[in-house]
Write an enzyme that holds these catalytic residues in place. Structure first.
Site, PDB file in Angstrom:
ATOM      1  CE1 TYR A 133      37.445  36.186  39.086  1.00 36.54           C
ATOM      2  CE2 TYR A 133      39.609  35.212  39.396  1.00 36.54           C
ATOM      3  CZ  TYR A 133      38.729  36.253  39.599  1.00 36.54           C
ATOM      4  OH  TYR A 133      39.136  37.359  40.293  1.00 36.54           O
ATOM      5  CE  LYS A 134      36.837  39.374  37.189  1.00 37.84           C
ATOM      6  NZ  LYS A 134      37.673  40.540  37.404  1.00 37.84           N
TER       7      LYS A 134
ATOM      8  NE  ARG B 194      29.766  43.978  37.344  1.00 34.97           N
ATOM      9  CZ  ARG B 194      30.983  43.504  37.607  1.00 34.97           C
ATOM     10  NH1 ARG B 194      32.062  44.232  37.310  1.00 34.97           N
ATOM     11  NH2 ARG B 194      31.154  42.348  38.186  1.00 34.97           N
TER      12      ARG B 194
ATOM     13  CG  PHE C 123      39.261  45.755  39.961  1.00 37.52           C
ATOM     14  CD1 PHE C 123      37.878  45.666  39.917  1.00 37.52           C
ATOM     15  CD2 PHE C 123      39.968  44.842  40.727  1.00 37.52           C
ATOM     16  CE1 PHE C 123      37.213  44.671  40.624  1.00 37.52           C
ATOM     17  CE2 PHE C 123      39.309  43.846  41.434  1.00 37.52           C
ATOM     18  CZ  PHE C 123      37.927  43.767  41.385  1.00 37.52           C
TER      19      PHE C 123
ATOM     20  CG  ASP D 208      43.607  44.015  35.142  1.00 36.18           C
ATOM     21  OD1 ASP D 208      43.028  43.096  34.530  1.00 36.18           O
ATOM     22  OD2 ASP D 208      43.640  44.102  36.382  1.00 36.18           O
TER      23      ASP D 208
END
Ligand SMILES: *Cc1c(COP(=O)(O)O)cnc(C)c1O
Length: 408
Positions: free
Chosen positions: A219-220, A367, A124, A194
């Site tokens: 928050y995902k 996605r 990322f 991660d």
């Protein structure tokens, strides 16, 4: 596979009842829980209490009386089983990016005679930026970036830290964390993983995998709300030696002794830096109640079933119009499927206008994330219905769907 077959799968789903733990809007099929999780049922009331009573009435007394000071530790307690870790190996606070900076620096300090931080091209962007920034700051660290397929052969005696993200945010491809961690250890390197797209959706097992350090995002799939605090993991074997580069008072063994010198807390909590973000940590604490009694293995099993169903239906209904960009082997991907389309941005916007919310990652990916706690097989079926129509009719090719947005 038809809608009735999907309804049967929902009827057999041991997690189906957990959907009631969320507030989801009518008319929306939400397939973006990998970007911002849905709102768990108890969060709004909890925030109301924290703001109106604890802050409004309790004022400063609430640090003790409402337990604000222990909030990060309480959240660590809730997170630990989802990570395959113990609570004192987890610290909650800051953003994932800041947490990553802290553990990368700590890992490097444990391998001072080695100068390579190894990562891959799939990582990322923030992970790459943070690594580059750390390397610039400390001077004798080189960031080496290789394609994922070359990782195993690139781990050599110069590598201090192997720093990777388990699930590729673009394709959903999943690294073999245990195998790469073992390879790093065999070469004398440490690992930093991660877990932003893992925790809350996959059977994360930090102890079993032998990981040294990890970070992640709440928050995902963890549904902590926009900007919810990140977390980090420090394996117990490093507790006496791992040092944070941000020696703040909340990482001190006794913050309220106000001593002249920094003495680290005995466990991962030494990585806390400043005052906890009480409002967002309280929201996260309430959000994690949705995971009470849920085993990570069940989350992963459901994620595999949902993504398998989605791929089967896309093959059946959208054949040729899109390419499946994610691995077809469920064991090799996260709870996510990405589709390749030359006008992915417009397709995504058109889907959103029709109530199917996914997102777009440039240049050409649409996605979809399949949060195991609140997405069902009938949702998957109905989403592919809309997708097949959008692709088949070319409905995405209207000016309003091509307009650029700040957040994709
Ligand atoms: C979402 C995500 C982050 C987010 O970092 P923040 O500092 O919370 O913005 C970090 N790493 C990965 C792999 C992500 O997917």
């Amino acid at each position: 596979m038809d809608r009735a077959a999907c309804a049967e799968r929902d009827a057999d789903d041991p997690l189906a009842s957990h959907r009631a733990r969320f507030t989801l809007p009518d008319g929306v099929i939400y397939l973006d829980g990998n970007s911002l999780g849905a709102l768990p049922a108890g969060v709004a009331d909890r925030l109301e209490t924290v703001v109106a009573q604890e802050w409004g009435t309790g004022l400063i007394r609430s640090w003790n009386d409402a337990g604000w000071v222990d909030l990060p530790a309480r959240v660590a307690d809730r997170l630990a089983p989802l990570l395959g870790a113990d609570a004192d190996e987890v610290a909650v606070g800051d953003s994932t990016s800041v947490a990553l900076f802290k553990v990368l620096a700590a890992a490097r300090r444990l391998r001072p005679d080695r100068r390579v931080l190894l990562t891959d091209t799939a990582n990322f962007p923030t992970d790459r930026y943070v690594a580059d920034g750390l390397a610039e700051l400390i001077g004798d660290l080189d960031v080496r970036v290789v394609p994922p397929a070359e990782l195993a052969t690139s781990i050599d005696a110069h590598v201090a830290v192997l720093a990777l993200t388990e699930v590729d945010y673009r394709t959903g491809a999943r690294h073999d964390v245990a195998a790469l961690t073992a390879a790093a250890h065999a070469a004398g390197a440490l690992t930093v993983w991660d877990l932003a797209h893992s925790t809350g959706a996959l059977a994360v097992d930090l102890h079993g995998w032998g990981v040294d350090f990890a970070v992640g995002c709440s928050y995902k799939y963890l549904n902590g709300g926009p900007g919810a605090p990140g977390y980090l993991y420090v394996a117990r074997r490093w507790h006496d030696r791992a040092r944070t580069p941000l020696q703040g008072w909340f990482g001190h063994a006794k913050p309220f002794a106000f001593g002249d010198t920094y003495v680290p807390a005995p466990d991962a909590r030494r990585f806390q830096a400043g005052t906890p973000h009480v409002l967002s940590t309280a929201a996260l604490d309430a959000a994690l109640e949705a995971f009470d009694g849920v085993r990570p293995a069940d989350l992963e099993a459901k994620a595999r079933r949902l993504t398998n169903t989605f791929i089967t239906l896309v093959d059946q209904r959208c054949g040729g119009a899109v390419e499946i960009a994610s691995p077809r082997d469920a064991a090799a991907r996260g709870a996510q499927v990405s589709l390749r389309h030359p006008h992915a941005h417009a397709v995504t916007q058109c889907l959103i206008a029709r109530g199917v919310i996914g997102d777009h990652r440039p240049p050409d990916l649409v996605r979809f994330g399949f949060a195991p706690l609140y997405v069902g097989h009938v949702d998957v079926h109905d989403a592919v219905d809309v997708l097949a129509d959008v692709l088949g009719t070319g409905a995405w090719d209207r000016p309003e769907y091509h307009r650029a947005r700040t957040v994709t």
